[in-house]
Write a protein that holds these residues in place. Structure first.
Motif, PDB file in Angstrom:
ATOM      1  N   LEU A 125      14.175  -9.614 -18.063  1.00 47.62           N
ATOM      2  CA  LEU A 125      13.834  -8.869 -16.858  1.00 47.62           C
ATOM      3  C   LEU A 125      13.176  -9.743 -15.797  1.00 47.62           C
ATOM      4  N   LYS A 126      13.436  -9.399 -14.538  1.00 48.54           N
ATOM      5  CA  LYS A 126      12.684  -9.956 -13.416  1.00 48.54           C
ATOM      6  C   LYS A 126      11.700  -8.877 -12.970  1.00 48.54           C
ATOM      7  N   ILE A 127      10.456  -9.278 -12.698  1.00 52.79           N
ATOM      8  CA  ILE A 127       9.404  -8.324 -12.383  1.00 52.79           C
ATOM      9  C   ILE A 127       8.859  -8.599 -10.984  1.00 52.79           C
ATOM     10  N   GLU A 128       8.751  -7.525 -10.183  1.00 50.07           N
ATOM     11  CA  GLU A 128       8.204  -7.644  -8.834  1.00 50.07           C
ATOM     12  C   GLU A 128       7.143  -6.569  -8.609  1.00 50.07           C
ATOM     13  N   ILE A 129       6.071  -6.942  -7.928  1.00 40.06           N
ATOM     14  CA  ILE A 129       5.064  -5.980  -7.471  1.00 40.06           C
ATOM     15  C   ILE A 129       5.104  -5.954  -5.952  1.00 40.06           C
ATOM     16  N   VAL A 130       5.018  -4.747  -5.385  1.00 40.41           N
ATOM     17  CA  VAL A 130       4.829  -4.590  -3.945  1.00 40.41           C
ATOM     18  C   VAL A 130       3.445  -3.993  -3.747  1.00 40.41           C
ATOM     19  N   THR A 131       2.649  -4.610  -2.884  1.00 38.05           N
ATOM     20  CA  THR A 131       1.267  -4.188  -2.704  1.00 38.05           C
ATOM     21  C   THR A 131       0.825  -4.341  -1.258  1.00 38.05           C
ATOM     22  N   ASN A 132      -0.173  -3.548  -0.863  1.00 37.56           N
ATOM     23  CA  ASN A 132      -0.748  -3.718   0.472  1.00 37.56           C
ATOM     24  C   ASN A 132      -1.786  -4.838   0.499  1.00 37.56           C
ATOM     25  N   ILE A 149       3.800 -13.319 -15.656  1.00 41.35           N
ATOM     26  CA  ILE A 149       4.768 -12.239 -15.846  1.00 41.35           C
ATOM     27  C   ILE A 149       5.573 -11.967 -14.583  1.00 41.35           C
ATOM     28  N   LEU A 150       4.966 -12.109 -13.404  1.00 35.67           N
ATOM     29  CA  LEU A 150       5.656 -11.776 -12.158  1.00 35.67           C
ATOM     30  C   LEU A 150       6.626 -12.872 -11.731  1.00 35.67           C
ATOM     31  N   ASP A 151       7.776 -12.433 -11.217  1.00 34.59           N
ATOM     32  CA  ASP A 151       8.717 -13.352 -10.573  1.00 34.59           C
ATOM     33  C   ASP A 151       8.551 -13.322  -9.063  1.00 34.59           C
ATOM     34  N   GLU A 152       8.167 -12.138  -8.551  1.00 33.89           N
ATOM     35  CA  GLU A 152       8.002 -11.969  -7.110  1.00 33.89           C
ATOM     36  C   GLU A 152       6.822 -11.046  -6.830  1.00 33.89           C
ATOM     37  N   ILE A 153       6.176 -11.281  -5.703  1.00 35.59           N
ATOM     38  CA  ILE A 153       5.170 -10.352  -5.200  1.00 35.59           C
ATOM     39  C   ILE A 153       5.432 -10.163  -3.713  1.00 35.59           C
ATOM     40  N   THR A 154       5.495  -8.908  -3.281  1.00 40.99           N
ATOM     41  CA  THR A 154       5.786  -8.588  -1.885  1.00 40.99           C
ATOM     42  C   THR A 154       4.596  -7.870  -1.270  1.00 40.99           C
ATOM     43  N   PHE A 155       4.171  -8.355  -0.115  1.00 42.94           N
ATOM     44  CA  PHE A 155       3.047  -7.759   0.599  1.00 42.94           C
ATOM     45  C   PHE A 155       3.559  -6.921   1.767  1.00 42.94           C
ATOM     46  N   SER A 156       2.987  -5.742   1.941  1.00 42.47           N
ATOM     47  CA  SER A 156       3.310  -4.898   3.091  1.00 42.47           C
ATOM     48  C   SER A 156       2.330  -5.220   4.208  1.00 42.47           C
ATOM     49  N   VAL A 157       2.833  -5.819   5.277  1.00 37.19           N
ATOM     50  CA  VAL A 157       1.985  -6.272   6.386  1.00 37.19           C
ATOM     51  C   VAL A 157       2.667  -5.866   7.684  1.00 37.19           C
ATOM     52  N   ASP A 158       2.158  -4.854   8.359  1.00 34.43           N
ATOM     53  CA  ASP A 158       2.851  -4.305   9.527  1.00 34.43           C
ATOM     54  C   ASP A 158       2.110  -4.587  10.838  1.00 34.43           C
ATOM     55  N   MET A 194       6.615 -15.441  -3.117  1.00 32.73           N
ATOM     56  CA  MET A 194       5.828 -14.560  -2.253  1.00 32.73           C
ATOM     57  C   MET A 194       6.673 -14.095  -1.074  1.00 32.73           C
ATOM     58  N   LYS A 195       6.645 -12.778  -0.814  1.00 35.33           N
ATOM     59  CA  LYS A 195       7.437 -12.201   0.274  1.00 35.33           C
ATOM     60  C   LYS A 195       6.577 -11.221   1.075  1.00 35.33           C
ATOM     61  N   ILE A 196       7.033 -10.923   2.284  1.00 33.91           N
ATOM     62  CA  ILE A 196       6.377  -9.926   3.128  1.00 33.91           C
ATOM     63  C   ILE A 196       7.438  -9.025   3.734  1.00 33.91           C
ATOM     64  N   ILE A 197       7.146  -7.719   3.756  1.00 32.01           N
ATOM     65  CA  ILE A 197       7.934  -6.766   4.540  1.00 32.01           C
ATOM     66  C   ILE A 197       7.040  -6.327   5.691  1.00 32.01           C
ATOM     67  N   VAL A 222       4.252 -17.295   3.386  1.00 32.38           N
ATOM     68  CA  VAL A 222       5.048 -16.838   2.241  1.00 32.38           C
ATOM     69  C   VAL A 222       6.435 -17.484   2.240  1.00 32.38           C
ATOM     70  N   ASP A 223       7.148 -17.298   1.141  1.00 35.16           N
ATOM     71  CA  ASP A 223       8.490 -17.876   1.020  1.00 35.16           C
ATOM     72  C   ASP A 223       9.494 -17.181   1.929  1.00 35.16           C
ATOM     73  N   THR A 224       9.398 -15.854   1.984  1.00 37.72           N
ATOM     74  CA  THR A 224      10.358 -15.057   2.759  1.00 37.72           C
ATOM     75  C   THR A 224       9.646 -13.887   3.420  1.00 37.72           C
ATOM     76  N   TYR A 225       9.988 -13.615   4.663  1.00 37.90           N
ATOM     77  CA  TYR A 225       9.496 -12.386   5.270  1.00 37.90           C
ATOM     78  C   TYR A 225      10.643 -11.655   5.949  1.00 37.90           C
ATOM     79  N   ARG A 226      10.523 -10.315   5.977  1.00 36.21           N
ATOM     80  CA  ARG A 226      11.563  -9.479   6.573  1.00 36.21           C
ATOM     81  C   ARG A 226      10.935  -8.590   7.638  1.00 36.21           C
ATOM     82  N   LEU A 227      11.471  -8.676   8.840  1.00 33.85           N
ATOM     83  CA  LEU A 227      11.015  -7.842   9.947  1.00 33.85           C
ATOM     84  C   LEU A 227      11.967  -6.664  10.103  1.00 33.85           C
ATOM     85  N   THR A 228      11.409  -5.481  10.243  1.00 34.63           N
ATOM     86  CA  THR A 228      12.261  -4.307  10.378  1.00 34.63           C
ATOM     87  C   THR A 228      11.523  -3.219  11.154  1.00 34.63           C
TER      88      THR A 228
END
Length: 337
Positions: A125-132, A149-158, A194-197, A222-228
């Motif tokens: 399994l690949k494990i990801e957490i999304v957190t503020n 344990i984590l493969d990815e962690i995504t931060f919510s930053v608006d 490390m990622k950001i949405i 971070v490694d990757t960020y996504r703007l939306t």
């Protein structure tokens, strides 16, 4: 004759139906139960550890008045036993530890992660957490990273600015957010991706040129960020889009959220969609049924049947969804894709 053989014989090559069916099948979008009852097409599961949050975000449809609940160790083990030992879930290879609640609020978070770690290698399994990230202090960050344990962690930053961030993500403080993310990066040393949405105002362009310095620092850390832009998701949020706002028009017969995933809530309920933050559409409960029976149940099959027939307006959960119509821009390693 199974459906796969029937399709080859009855659907003419080159026609719209033929091309659509070929696309769906070759890209493994049609759920496997249409072809083989011994497998599922599920590839990702969202696991909600808690049903409450420490923030009150502007564009979140979550009902904060409901009673607070946490996922038990018993339920987590039951779920993991289902996906590891039932070969029909052989395609399920990713767990997203998030849905409506803030995962880091679980009082026994580290113990829950240790349980998942016992099963991770068995299943690949690949494990990801999304957190503020507001609770991700240095001590907790070190504990999570040391668990390996984590493969990815995504931060919510608006927002794009301190003022907008704290207006949109009510309860957030930019100084704490910046400190926590930069500390995590320092301790992490590249182990966890490390990622950001980042949701931004509808009137702003999808780039960081206009953003404040601290915001650029966070996004570039971070490694990757996504703007939306914000989405009404399944129609539970009222957002007034400008008349000239451009949407992407996806194929109305394809929804990977429904076809290839599901959500497990803290109380055992299983949902078909991670945009259903209040558990409106419950397929079954893992305390009462095994996971495959829920997956193969009449309710989910009917939803997918309607979707493939272009009858999305007859699916109450989906008829007002615009989640996959939003324009986004992803930046990887500081280079725009």
């Amino acid at each position: 004759m199974n459906l796969k053989s029937l399709l080859k014989e009855q659907i003419k090559k080159g026609t719209f139906l033929g091309k659509s069916t070929k696309f769906l099948y070759e890209w493994k979008t049609i759920p496997d139960f249409y072809f083989n009852l011994n497998n599922s097409g599920i590839k990702v599961a969202h696991i909600q550890f808690v049903n409450y949050c420490n923030l009150r975000c502007k564009w979140c449809s979550m009902d904060h008045s409901k009673e607070k609940e946490i996922m038990s160790e018993e339920l987590l083990v039951k779920f993991l036993e289902n996906i590891v030992h039932d070969k029909r879930f052989k395609k399920l290879n990713k767990l997203n530890l998030w849905n409506a609640g803030e995962t880091l609020l679980h009082p026994n978070l580290i113990k829950m992660l240790k349980i998942i770690k016992r099963y991770k290698k068995k299943k690949g399994l690949k494990i990801e957490i999304v957190t503020n990230a507001m609770l991700l202090n240095e001590k907790l960050a070190k504990q999570i990273i040391d668990l390996d344990i984590l493969d990815e962690i995504t931060f919510s930053v608006d927002g794009g600015s301190k003022e907008k961030l704290e207006e949109i993500r009510r309860g957030t403080k930019l100084e704490i957010l910046l400190k926590n993310i930069l500390n995590f990066k320092k301790i992490n040393k590249g182990k966890i991706k490390m990622k950001i949405i980042c949701l931004i105002d509808l009137k702003k362009p999808l780039n960081i040129n206009w953003m404040e310095k601290d915001f650029k620092t966070i996004l570039n850390s971070v490694d990757t960020y996504r703007l939306t832009y914000p989405s009404t998701c399944i129609g539970q949020i009222n957002i007034k889009y400008p008349k000239d706002f451009k949407f992407i028009r996806p194929n109305p017969r394809i929804c990977l959220a429904l076809m290839q995933g599901f959500v497990l809530l803290q109380n055992g309920d299983v949902l078909p969609c991670c945009s259903d933050l209040n558990g409106v559409c419950v397929l079954g409960n893992l305390y009462k049924q095994d996971l495959y029976s829920i997956y193969y149940g009449k309710k989910r099959k009917k939803m997918i049947q309607y979707l493939l027939q272009g009858r999305i307006n007859e699916i109450p959960l989906c008829k007002n969804c615009n989640r996959f119509s939003m324009i986004t821009k992803t930046v990887n390693n500081k280079k725009e894709l």
